[in-house]
Design an enzyme around this catalytic site. Structure first.
Site, short mmCIF file in Angstrom:
data_model
loop_
_atom_site.label_atom_id
_atom_site.label_comp_id
_atom_site.label_asym_id
_atom_site.label_seq_id
_atom_site.Cartn_x
_atom_site.Cartn_y
_atom_site.Cartn_z
N THR A 102 0.86 -1.18 0.00
CA THR A 102 0.00 0.00 0.00
C THR A 102 0.90 1.23 0.00
O THR A 102 1.50 1.56 1.03
CB THR A 102 -0.92 0.01 1.24
OG1 THR A 102 -1.69 -1.19 1.24
CG2 THR A 102 -1.85 1.21 1.21
N LYS A 178 -6.99 0.93 -3.24
CA LYS A 178 -6.60 0.42 -1.92
C LYS A 178 -6.63 1.51 -0.86
O LYS A 178 -7.05 1.28 0.28
CB LYS A 178 -5.19 -0.20 -2.00
CG LYS A 178 -4.67 -0.75 -0.67
CD LYS A 178 -5.52 -1.91 -0.18
CE LYS A 178 -5.15 -2.36 1.23
NZ LYS A 178 -3.77 -2.84 1.36
N LYS A 246 0.04 4.87 8.45
CA LYS A 246 0.60 5.19 7.13
C LYS A 246 -0.49 5.27 6.07
O LYS A 246 -0.54 6.22 5.27
CB LYS A 246 1.63 4.13 6.73
CG LYS A 246 2.06 4.18 5.26
CD LYS A 246 3.00 3.05 4.91
CE LYS A 246 2.38 1.68 4.89
NZ LYS A 246 1.55 1.44 3.68
#
Length: 296
Positions: A102, A178, A246
């Protein structure tokens, strides 16, 4: 280019929770698998299952028609692809790299462009669902890249996942999808932890409260998955707090680049950042409940 005969040699670079589960899945189905991780301890169970372990990404990629990159962030991607022991320099032209981390869409696009200049082909392929689903082949796989390349490696992709979502032919759209998904996951997890902290403050039994939520309008998969662990006091990391920290941050940056701002994403991202800074960074993100009950 003709489709390689399957099963063909595949490398998995980064065999932590998700990468290790993907490698185990392929080994179980009879695929030849070569692995590399910066932490050699992660090789042990895969070696017992029949994998070949190597000391560098380049060594792992030798002789492989496809490499699955399953590291944490763009910096690690850069290192395993183009560093001193990077795999881009050893794969033959036409080899395929499956980018699963990701990361920001612009990083996916940049890395893919460099791989193409090395004569390699790229699928932008983030995944979701956790290690158990990866191991059983039912995780979600979000694919962006050329249709012909997807068709060429459909056997491998089908071995990895029964839930393949074909996003587009534009590399970077998998990463965008995503981040949208993970921002939703982050918002839902913060909500689940918040309402259970509220339930405890009201004197309710958390297990029974979650039973109700799971069968009612407040249900979410990530809420159930993480809060069951939190109620049991199980914070062994399957997904570290820092990952959704994150991912929510990257999602907000992608939204900003698209000119969009919503009311919930920034609040959720701040919760993960504050929980990590409070010392929970290396715990499972289920520990969000613990932090919300005592954020001091």
């Amino acid at each position: 280019m003709t489709r390689p005969a399957a099963p063909y040699p595949v490398a998995v670079v980064g065999v932590g929770n998700m990468g290790g589960a993907m490698a185990a899945r392929l080994l179980k189905l009879g695929w030849p698998v070569q692995v590399h991780d910066i932490d050699a301890r992660k090789h042990v169970t895969l070696l017992a299952a029949g994998a070949m372990a190597h000391a560098s990404p380049a060594q792992a990629a030798l002789g492989c028609a496809a490499v699955i990159v399953c590291v944490v962030d763009a910096v690690q991607c850069e290192q395993v692809l183009f560093g001193p022991q990077g795999l881009a320099g050893v794969m033959p032209p036409g080899g395929m790299v499956l980018l699963c981390p990701t990361i920001a869409p612009q990083d996916t696009e940049r890395l893919a462009g460099r791989l193409v200049r090395h004569g390699l082909e790229v699928l932008d392929a983030p995944m979701s669902g956790g290690p158990a689903r990866a191991r059983e082949g039912s995780m979600s796989l979000m694919l962006a890249g050329p249709d012909a390349l997807v068709a060429r490696h459909e056997t491998l992709l089908g071995a990895l996942s029964s839930r393949i979502f074909r996003i587009s032919e534009r590399v970077g759209d998998g990463a965008r999808t995503k981040l949208v998904n993970n921002l939703a996951a982050g918002i839902n997890l913060v909500a689940a932890a918040e309402v259970l902290a509220m339930a405890r403050a009201m004197g309710l039994d958390l297990g029974r409260t979650l039973d109700v939520i799971e069968q009612s309008s407040g249900q979410s998969w990530i809420g159930s998955d993480r809060m069951r662990r939190a109620i049991a006091g199980d914070y062994v990391p399957r997904a570290h707090m820092t990952l959704l920290e994150k991912d929510t941050r990257l999602a907000l940056q992608a939204a900003q680049a698209a000119g969009y701002s919503g009311p919930l994403g920034a609040a959720a991202a701040q919760v993960f950042a504050r929980a990590s800074a409070a010392g929970l960074a290396d715990l499972d993100d289920a520990a969000l409940l613990r932090w919300l009950e005592d954020p001091s």
